[in-house]
Design a protein around this motif. Structure first.
Motif, mmCIF file in Angstrom:
data_model
loop_
_atom_site.group_PDB
_atom_site.id
_atom_site.type_symbol
_atom_site.label_atom_id
_atom_site.label_comp_id
_atom_site.label_asym_id
_atom_site.label_seq_id
_atom_site.Cartn_x
_atom_site.Cartn_y
_atom_site.Cartn_z
ATOM 1 N N ILE A 1 -14.555 12.792 -3.520
ATOM 2 C CA ILE A 1 -13.402 13.703 -3.545
ATOM 3 C C ILE A 1 -12.097 12.911 -3.453
ATOM 4 C CG2 ILE A 1 -12.208 15.520 -2.259
ATOM 5 C CD1 ILE A 1 -14.982 16.584 -1.440
ATOM 6 N N LEU A 2 -12.061 11.895 -2.584
ATOM 7 C CA LEU A 2 -10.853 11.070 -2.441
ATOM 8 C C LEU A 2 -10.520 10.332 -3.723
ATOM 9 C CD1 LEU A 2 -11.330 9.546 1.151
ATOM 10 C CD2 LEU A 2 -9.843 11.440 0.468
ATOM 11 N N VAL A 3 -11.557 9.847 -4.422
ATOM 12 C CA VAL A 3 -11.337 9.158 -5.699
ATOM 13 C C VAL A 3 -10.831 10.157 -6.736
ATOM 14 C CG1 VAL A 3 -12.461 7.931 -7.601
ATOM 15 C CG2 VAL A 3 -13.012 7.331 -5.241
ATOM 16 N N PHE A 4 -11.456 11.331 -6.784
ATOM 17 C CA PHE A 4 -11.059 12.364 -7.754
ATOM 18 C C PHE A 4 -9.611 12.801 -7.527
ATOM 19 C CE2 PHE A 4 -10.672 16.897 -8.898
ATOM 20 C CZ PHE A 4 -10.945 16.806 -10.259
ATOM 21 N N LYS A 5 -9.213 12.922 -6.241
ATOM 22 C CA LYS A 5 -7.854 13.355 -5.904
ATOM 23 C C LYS A 5 -6.848 12.193 -5.925
ATOM 24 C CE LYS A 5 -6.932 16.955 -4.069
ATOM 25 N NZ LYS A 5 -6.303 18.202 -4.596
ATOM 26 N N LYS A 6 -7.348 10.985 -6.261
ATOM 27 C CA LYS A 6 -6.523 9.772 -6.398
ATOM 28 C C LYS A 6 -5.915 9.301 -5.076
ATOM 29 C CE LYS A 6 -5.474 10.521 -11.266
ATOM 30 N NZ LYS A 6 -4.439 10.668 -12.308
ATOM 31 N N GLU B 1 0.829 -1.201 0.000
ATOM 32 C CA GLU B 1 0.000 0.000 0.000
ATOM 33 C C GLU B 1 0.869 1.259 0.000
ATOM 34 O OE1 GLU B 1 -2.745 -0.124 3.173
ATOM 35 O OE2 GLU B 1 -3.730 -1.964 2.465
ATOM 36 N N LYS B 2 0.404 2.229 -0.772
ATOM 37 C CA LYS B 2 1.136 3.491 -0.862
ATOM 38 C C LYS B 2 0.989 4.257 0.451
ATOM 39 C CE LYS B 2 -0.613 7.080 -2.890
ATOM 40 N NZ LYS B 2 -1.183 8.015 -3.888
ATOM 41 N N LYS B 3 2.099 4.734 0.974
ATOM 42 C CA LYS B 3 2.063 5.515 2.209
ATOM 43 C C LYS B 3 1.852 6.986 1.876
ATOM 44 C CE LYS B 3 4.793 2.563 5.251
ATOM 45 N NZ LYS B 3 5.937 2.498 6.174
ATOM 46 N N PHE B 4 0.974 7.622 2.625
ATOM 47 C CA PHE B 4 0.717 9.043 2.428
ATOM 48 C C PHE B 4 1.785 9.866 3.142
ATOM 49 C CE2 PHE B 4 -4.153 8.320 2.092
ATOM 50 C CZ PHE B 4 -3.978 7.888 0.778
ATOM 51 N N ILE B 5 2.101 11.010 2.560
ATOM 52 C CA ILE B 5 2.961 11.972 3.257
ATOM 53 C C ILE B 5 2.090 12.727 4.256
ATOM 54 C CG2 ILE B 5 4.558 12.172 1.315
ATOM 55 C CD1 ILE B 5 3.184 14.776 0.549
ATOM 56 N N LEU C 1 -7.798 7.383 -3.352
ATOM 57 C CA LEU C 1 -8.543 6.130 -3.287
ATOM 58 C C LEU C 1 -8.916 5.745 -4.708
ATOM 59 C CD1 LEU C 1 -9.763 4.258 -1.041
ATOM 60 C CD2 LEU C 1 -11.862 5.588 -1.237
ATOM 61 N N THR C 2 -8.962 4.440 -4.987
ATOM 62 C CA THR C 2 -9.350 3.982 -6.319
ATOM 63 C C THR C 2 -10.648 3.183 -6.239
ATOM 64 O OG1 THR C 2 -8.135 1.889 -6.163
ATOM 65 C CG2 THR C 2 -6.922 3.815 -6.981
ATOM 66 N N LEU C 3 -11.337 3.110 -7.343
ATOM 67 C CA LEU C 3 -12.574 2.326 -7.397
ATOM 68 C C LEU C 3 -12.289 0.851 -7.141
ATOM 69 C CD1 LEU C 3 -14.353 3.976 -10.469
ATOM 70 C CD2 LEU C 3 -14.900 4.264 -8.050
ATOM 71 N N GLU C 4 -11.102 0.383 -7.562
ATOM 72 C CA GLU C 4 -10.731 -1.016 -7.328
ATOM 73 C C GLU C 4 -10.603 -1.298 -5.836
ATOM 74 O OE1 GLU C 4 -9.294 0.953 -9.567
ATOM 75 O OE2 GLU C 4 -10.163 -0.023 -11.349
ATOM 76 N N GLU C 5 -10.025 -0.339 -5.087
ATOM 77 C CA GLU C 5 -9.903 -0.507 -3.641
ATOM 78 C C GLU C 5 -11.270 -0.556 -2.974
ATOM 79 O OE1 GLU C 5 -6.175 1.490 -1.641
ATOM 80 O OE2 GLU C 5 -6.981 2.831 -3.175
#
Length: 271
Positions: free
Chosen positions: A107-112, A68-72, A114-118
């Motif tokens: 908003i989270l999906v639009f800002k990437k 999983e990608k870690k957020f800054i 979160l993905t629809l696959e997740e």
């Protein structure tokens, strides 16, 4: 039969070994380890790993863990702050919570973030369908009067022991159902029966509601009532008799506590 560093492992499988476990030992010198049958490897794999035709010949894949990608810190603050704003808008009756959460997810999906696959992967459609179907069936039981008939059956079967006997009957019915179907469905199905039983006895709803809740969580004797039980059964190679032996002891202790303490904290008399 050869050392990892001599096997051209990375080129053959598009994967790098980051850990090797043999029996109960973690092997440290990965490059100088001679691979043997039964070794458990943790791999970091490339994009071509799943397309290679030599994977099935050499490995049993036990699990596929996506990194999983870690957020800054800025991303963390944005996500956490957005969630707090959504809650605040709901508390202040500006935007309903459900609508606010849907907007926030969009908003989270639009800002990437979160993905629809997740979302698809983390949404348990099976539980949604089972619980939804159970709730529909529970409404049918209430509307058709079947729940009242079943409540009378419980009262007639256990009523000679008074209200406590009916309370025990509801707990027992929920327990039997949770051992063969999911705990969510068992609770949804027995709730209308518990409700009708309490009303028929002119008793408080709370002890009967908690009898359903605790009965639905008492899946110890069968591996089929809860997904974690099935996971343990398959990995550990346990038999149904193993669950029955150990689970029955846990069930007795758990039930004694639940059936003793629920009426103490939630009396049968309507306050």
């Amino acid at each position: 039969g050869v050392k990892v560093k001599e096997s051209n492992f990375r080129a053959k499988f598009d994967a790098a070994i980051i850990s090797i476990k043999r029996s109960d030992k973690d092997l440290k010198e990965i490059g100088n380890t001679i691979l043997k049958e039964g070794d458990k490897l943790i791999l970091v794999v490339g994009k071509d790993f799943t397309t290679r035709d030599n994977i099935a010949k050499n490995f049993y894949l036990l699990s596929n863990i996506e990194v999983e990608k870690k957020f800054i810190q800025k991303d963390n603050l944005f996500v956490f702050g957005g969630f707090l704003v959504t809650l605040a808008l709901s508390i202040l009756n500006i935007v309903p919570l459900l609508k606010g959460l849907f907007i926030f997810i969009a908003i989270l999906v639009f800002k990437k973030y979160l993905t629809l696959e997740e979302i698809k992967r983390r949404f348990h459609y099976e539980i949604f369908l089972v619980v939804g179907s159970a709730l529909v069936l529970a409404k049918v039981l209430i509307d058709t009067g079947v729940s009242n008939e079943l409540a009378l059956l419980v009262i007639n079967s256990f009523g000679e022991f008074g209200i406590y006997g009916s309370f025990f009957g509801i707990y027992l019915l929920t327990f039997f159902l949770t051992e063969v179907i999911t705990n969510n469905a068992a609770a949804a199905l027995v709730f209308p029966i518990a409700y009708s039983t309490a009303i028929s006895l002119d008793a408080s709803l709370y002890p009967f509601i908690f009898a359903v809740a605790y009965g639905a969580s008492a899946s110890f004797i069968s591996p089929y009532g809860y997904q974690t039980n099935l996971m343990v059964k398959n990995v550990g190679g346990y038999k149904l008799s193993d669950f029955a032996k150990i689970g029955s002891v846990v069930f007795v202790g758990y039930s004694l506590l639940a059936l003793t303490l629920i009426p103490l904290f939630f009396p049968f008399a309507i306050m």
